[in-house]
Design a protein around this motif. Structure first.
Motif, PDB file in Angstrom:
ATOM      1  N   ALA A 345       3.625  -2.514  -3.003  1.00  0.00           N
ATOM      2  CA  ALA A 345       4.552  -3.345  -2.233  1.00  0.00           C
ATOM      3  C   ALA A 345       4.523  -4.806  -2.653  1.00  0.00           C
ATOM      4  CB  ALA A 345       4.243  -3.219  -0.739  1.00  0.00           C
ATOM      5  N   GLU A 346       3.351  -5.314  -3.058  1.00  0.00           N
ATOM      6  CA  GLU A 346       3.236  -6.730  -3.391  1.00  0.00           C
ATOM      7  C   GLU A 346       3.407  -7.016  -4.881  1.00  0.00           C
ATOM      8  OE1 GLU A 346       3.071  -8.914  -0.948  1.00  0.00           O
ATOM      9  OE2 GLU A 346       3.084  -7.211   0.439  1.00  0.00           O
ATOM     10  N   LEU A 347       3.629  -5.974  -5.682  1.00  0.00           N
ATOM     11  CA  LEU A 347       3.825  -6.188  -7.122  1.00  0.00           C
ATOM     12  C   LEU A 347       5.210  -6.738  -7.395  1.00  0.00           C
ATOM     13  CD1 LEU A 347       2.337  -2.874  -8.624  1.00  0.00           C
ATOM     14  CD2 LEU A 347       1.206  -5.095  -8.401  1.00  0.00           C
ATOM     15  N   PRO A 348       5.379  -7.510  -8.482  1.00  0.00           N
ATOM     16  CA  PRO A 348       6.732  -7.875  -8.903  1.00  0.00           C
ATOM     17  C   PRO A 348       7.539  -6.596  -9.087  1.00  0.00           C
ATOM     18  CG  PRO A 348       5.082  -9.016 -10.223  1.00  0.00           C
ATOM     19  CD  PRO A 348       4.346  -8.010  -9.409  1.00  0.00           C
ATOM     20  N   SER A 349       8.787  -6.592  -8.708  1.00  0.00           N
ATOM     21  CA  SER A 349       9.519  -5.328  -8.731  1.00  0.00           C
ATOM     22  C   SER A 349      10.997  -5.528  -9.064  1.00  0.00           C
ATOM     23  CB  SER A 349       9.394  -4.605  -7.385  1.00  0.00           C
ATOM     24  OG  SER A 349      10.024  -5.353  -6.362  1.00  0.00           O
ATOM     25  N   ALA A 408       8.018   3.707 -10.407  1.00  0.00           N
ATOM     26  CA  ALA A 408       7.320   3.759 -11.694  1.00  0.00           C
ATOM     27  C   ALA A 408       6.512   2.476 -11.845  1.00  0.00           C
ATOM     28  CB  ALA A 408       8.314   3.879 -12.839  1.00  0.00           C
ATOM     29  N   VAL A 409       5.287   2.599 -12.351  1.00  0.00           N
ATOM     30  CA  VAL A 409       4.411   1.436 -12.501  1.00  0.00           C
ATOM     31  C   VAL A 409       4.357   1.031 -13.964  1.00  0.00           C
ATOM     32  CG1 VAL A 409       2.067   0.553 -12.237  1.00  0.00           C
ATOM     33  CG2 VAL A 409       3.048   2.044 -10.475  1.00  0.00           C
ATOM     34  N   LEU A 410       4.747  -0.219 -14.219  1.00  0.00           N
ATOM     35  CA  LEU A 410       4.695  -0.800 -15.566  1.00  0.00           C
ATOM     36  C   LEU A 410       3.421  -1.623 -15.709  1.00  0.00           C
ATOM     37  CD1 LEU A 410       8.245  -2.344 -16.175  1.00  0.00           C
ATOM     38  CD2 LEU A 410       7.311  -0.297 -17.226  1.00  0.00           C
ATOM     39  N   ARG A 411       2.849  -1.586 -16.890  1.00  0.00           N
ATOM     40  CA  ARG A 411       1.666  -2.400 -17.160  1.00  0.00           C
ATOM     41  C   ARG A 411       1.855  -3.115 -18.487  1.00  0.00           C
ATOM     42  NH1 ARG A 411      -3.437  -1.300 -15.220  1.00  0.00           N
ATOM     43  NH2 ARG A 411      -2.743   0.817 -14.797  1.00  0.00           N
ATOM     44  N   ARG A 412       1.588  -4.435 -18.476  1.00  0.00           N
ATOM     45  CA  ARG A 412       1.554  -5.201 -19.725  1.00  0.00           C
ATOM     46  C   ARG A 412       0.169  -5.803 -19.850  1.00  0.00           C
ATOM     47  NH1 ARG A 412       1.878 -10.362 -20.874  1.00  0.00           N
ATOM     48  NH2 ARG A 412       2.701 -10.924 -18.811  1.00  0.00           N
ATOM     49  N   GLY A 413      -0.513  -5.456 -20.923  1.00  0.00           N
ATOM     50  CA  GLY A 413      -1.898  -5.860 -21.052  1.00  0.00           C
ATOM     51  C   GLY A 413      -2.763  -4.993 -20.152  1.00  0.00           C
ATOM     52  N   ARG A 414      -3.908  -5.508 -19.768  1.00  0.00           N
ATOM     53  CA  ARG A 414      -4.852  -4.686 -19.000  1.00  0.00           C
ATOM     54  C   ARG A 414      -4.555  -4.689 -17.499  1.00  0.00           C
ATOM     55  NH1 ARG A 414     -10.974  -5.759 -20.418  1.00  0.00           N
ATOM     56  NH2 ARG A 414     -11.094  -3.966 -19.001  1.00  0.00           N
ATOM     57  N   ARG A 415      -4.127  -5.849 -16.951  1.00  0.00           N
ATOM     58  CA  ARG A 415      -4.067  -5.939 -15.496  1.00  0.00           C
ATOM     59  C   ARG A 415      -2.787  -6.556 -14.955  1.00  0.00           C
ATOM     60  NH1 ARG A 415      -8.802  -4.749 -13.157  1.00  0.00           N
ATOM     61  NH2 ARG A 415      -8.243  -5.799 -11.217  1.00  0.00           N
ATOM     62  N   THR A 416      -1.766  -6.722 -15.804  1.00  0.00           N
ATOM     63  CA  THR A 416      -0.506  -7.286 -15.320  1.00  0.00           C
ATOM     64  C   THR A 416       0.447  -6.147 -15.009  1.00  0.00           C
ATOM     65  OG1 THR A 416      -0.866  -9.213 -16.738  1.00  0.00           O
ATOM     66  CG2 THR A 416       1.328  -8.919 -15.821  1.00  0.00           C
ATOM     67  N   LEU A 417       0.756  -5.983 -13.722  1.00  0.00           N
ATOM     68  CA  LEU A 417       1.514  -4.814 -13.258  1.00  0.00           C
ATOM     69  C   LEU A 417       2.823  -5.216 -12.608  1.00  0.00           C
ATOM     70  CD1 LEU A 417      -1.372  -2.857 -11.464  1.00  0.00           C
ATOM     71  CD2 LEU A 417      -0.597  -2.608 -13.817  1.00  0.00           C
ATOM     72  N   ALA A 418       3.749  -4.255 -12.603  1.00  0.00           N
ATOM     73  CA  ALA A 418       5.017  -4.414 -11.881  1.00  0.00           C
ATOM     74  C   ALA A 418       5.465  -3.025 -11.442  1.00  0.00           C
ATOM     75  CB  ALA A 418       6.071  -5.072 -12.747  1.00  0.00           C
ATOM     76  N   ALA A 419       6.332  -2.998 -10.458  1.00  0.00           N
ATOM     77  CA  ALA A 419       6.854  -1.742  -9.926  1.00  0.00           C
ATOM     78  C   ALA A 419       8.352  -1.659 -10.173  1.00  0.00           C
ATOM     79  CB  ALA A 419       6.566  -1.632  -8.439  1.00  0.00           C
ATOM     80  N   VAL A 420       8.794  -0.521 -10.660  1.00  0.00           N
ATOM     81  CA  VAL A 420      10.218  -0.244 -10.784  1.00  0.00           C
ATOM     82  C   VAL A 420      10.574   0.808  -9.738  1.00  0.00           C
ATOM     83  CG1 VAL A 420      12.101   0.539 -12.264  1.00  0.00           C
ATOM     84  CG2 VAL A 420      10.201  -0.762 -13.254  1.00  0.00           C
ATOM     85  N   ARG A 421      11.414   0.427  -8.812  1.00  0.00           N
ATOM     86  CA  ARG A 421      11.808   1.351  -7.765  1.00  0.00           C
ATOM     87  C   ARG A 421      13.118   2.030  -8.173  1.00  0.00           C
ATOM     88  NH1 ARG A 421       7.876   0.069  -4.626  1.00  0.00           N
ATOM     89  NH2 ARG A 421       7.175  -2.098  -4.572  1.00  0.00           N
ATOM     90  N   LEU A 422      13.179   3.317  -7.896  1.00  0.00           N
ATOM     91  CA  LEU A 422      14.340   4.085  -8.323  1.00  0.00           C
ATOM     92  C   LEU A 422      15.564   3.632  -7.566  1.00  0.00           C
ATOM     93  CD1 LEU A 422      15.347   6.406 -10.095  1.00  0.00           C
ATOM     94  CD2 LEU A 422      14.841   7.964  -8.201  1.00  0.00           C
ATOM     95  N   ALA A 423      16.572   3.204  -8.303  1.00  0.00           N
ATOM     96  CA  ALA A 423      17.800   2.724  -7.685  1.00  0.00           C
ATOM     97  C   ALA A 423      18.565   3.878  -7.052  1.00  0.00           C
ATOM     98  CB  ALA A 423      18.671   2.030  -8.729  1.00  0.00           C
ATOM     99  N   ALA A 424      19.094   3.619  -5.850  1.00  0.00           N
ATOM    100  CA  ALA A 424      19.890   4.651  -5.170  1.00  0.00           C
ATOM    101  C   ALA A 424      21.191   4.854  -5.922  1.00  0.00           C
ATOM    102  CB  ALA A 424      20.167   4.227  -3.740  1.00  0.00           C
ATOM    103  N   LEU A 425      21.615   6.114  -5.986  1.00  0.00           N
ATOM    104  CA  LEU A 425      22.879   6.426  -6.685  1.00  0.00           C
ATOM    105  C   LEU A 425      24.061   6.073  -5.796  1.00  0.00           C
ATOM    106  CD1 LEU A 425      21.886   9.892  -8.203  1.00  0.00           C
ATOM    107  CD2 LEU A 425      21.948   7.649  -9.327  1.00  0.00           C
TER     108      LEU A 425
END
Length: 425
Positions: A345-349, A408-425
């Motif tokens: 919930a608190e990740l960039p998304s 979906a959880v994206l990771r860049r490097g070891r600990r930089t995370l972001a969340a991609v939430r599935l867009a509603a159709l």
């Protein structure tokens, strides 16, 4: 449960939980002589208790574990008034709202105490006696024994008097109501000790003085220290506000993270205040902090103990599994949907559909400042989706990348995370 009722005082002192008290020798002697009835009040000024209340809740529990009889008072009457804050007047809540909050807070307090056996806890509501008291009775039976000069000296009262807001007679009179509670609990149940925060000392001693004047009894009060944070910010506050015990108001994952993020300068005090670890375990954690601070062993143990205490061991295990999957390489699919959503919930998304490019996902979530930077990160092998490294810059988000069909959880490097939430159709 300990059979030594006097041992609780040594335990409280060792943990640094005694900031102030009425004469210590007399209080210690009474605790050592046998079980004592004690109480602490919790006003329903919000729909939930927060982590700041845990000091008082667990103090009642520690007394009970040593054989004393705790009374948890949920203030259905005093919650209609509110203890004066140092800054400004409280907004009065409706009677219906306060009644609803009384029930919620009673439910929150219940799991912390044992309501059976020789030291059985008792839940009480001061609306039962204050609600039927007339103004004349309050003034004659309680107010007669108070001196205005002493009431004015109370810290929160004097602060308000010297502010532009002033203080209403309603809030000024709060200490009469709290003193009446102690008197009534003494008469009904033989309660002889009141506990609370040291910032409540004026209210605590008001009850002690009232009992001395009316009943000619020497009773006791104890104030715990105000829990603070080394960085100067208020304990129990996170970026989103108060850290509540209600999982609908602060998710168990966020609750766990609050304790996990404790400052090295604070964590051992929190371990003493909020856990039941013995001295040997505390000393080992202190040594771990000194020699291997980067492993954050005290913070991990604190977060684990408190999350299990408040939310239960199963929820604690789910939260730790989610943290492990996000930061330690575990499988996100092993995390239940609710915990996963809380953990991200608190990740960039950003919201994107199946088939969106990973390059677009990196830029939309802010993990990369530009599409060219996103391509470079992928080429360097620094990007993964759900734990699987992205092979090329033409990669897209597949349906199976969205765990539970949601995120979906994206990771860049070891600990930089972001969340991609599935867009509603």
């Amino acid at each position: 449960m300990s059979t030594s009722t006097g041992a609780v005082w040594q335990d409280l002192q060792r943990r640094g939980l005694v900031a102030v008290s009425t004469p210590e020798d007399a209080l210690q002697a009474e605790l050592a002589a046998g079980p004592v009835g004690l109480y602490c009040g919790f006003d329903p000024t919000a729909p939930s208790l927060h982590v700041g209340h845990l000091t008082q809740v667990l103090t009642l529990r520690r007394f009970q574990e040593h054989g004393h009889r705790p009374f948890a008072l949920v203030g259905g009457a005093t919650g209609l008034i509110g203890d004066p804050r140092p800054t400004s007047e409280r907004t009065l809540n409706s009677a219906e709202q306060v009644r609803a909050w009384v029930e919620r807070i009673r439910d929150q307090l219940t799991p912390f105490l044992d309501f059976e056996g020789p030291a059985a806890a008792t839940m009480v509501d001061n609306l039962d006696w204050l609600g039927g008291m007339s103004a004349l009775e309050l003034l004659r039976d309680v107010g007669k024994h108070f001196r205005v000069s002493k009431m004015l000296a109370k810290e929160s009262v004097s602060a308000r008097l010297n502010s532009e807001h002033g203080i209403s007679y309603t809030e000024f009179s709060y200490q009469l109501l709290q003193a009446a509670d102690f008197l009534e609990l003494y008469r009904r149940h033989g309660v002889r000790l009141q506990t609370g925060g040291s910032d409540q000392w004026g209210n605590l001693t008001a009850g002690v003085d009232l009992l001395h004047r009316v009943e000619r009894q020497q009773v006791h009060a104890m104030g715990t220290p105000l829990v603070t944070k080394a960085d100067g910010t208020k304990f129990g506050k996170s970026e989103g506000g108060a850290v509540w015990l209600d999982p609908a108001m602060t998710s168990p994952y966020a609750f766990h993270q609050f304790w996990l993020n404790s400052d090295d300068r604070d964590v051992m005090a929190y371990v003493r205040y909020f856990t039941t670890l013995d001295r040997d375990e505390e000393e080992q954690l202190a040594l771990d902090l000194q020699e291997r601070a980067h492993l954050r062993a005290p913070q991990r143990r604190l977060a684990s103990e408190l999350t299990a205490l408040v939310h239960g061991p199963q929820v604690r295990d789910a939260v730790e599994a989610a943290a492990g999957a996000l930061f330690g390489g575990g499988d996100l699919r092993d995390v239940d949907e609710r915990t996963l959503l809380d953990a991200t919930a608190e990740l960039p998304s950003a919201e994107l559909p199946v088939g969106a490019s990973v390059v677009d996902a990196l830029t939309a979530t802010g993990l990369s400042p530009s599409r060219s930077a996103a391509r470079r990160s992928i080429a360097e092998g620094a990007v993964s989706v759900g734990g699987s490294k992205v092979a090329g810059e033409d990669a897209v988000l597949a349906a199976e990348d969205f765990v539970h069909g949601r995120v979906a959880v994206l990771r860049r490097g070891r600990r930089t995370l972001a969340a991609v939430r599935l867009a509603a159709l």
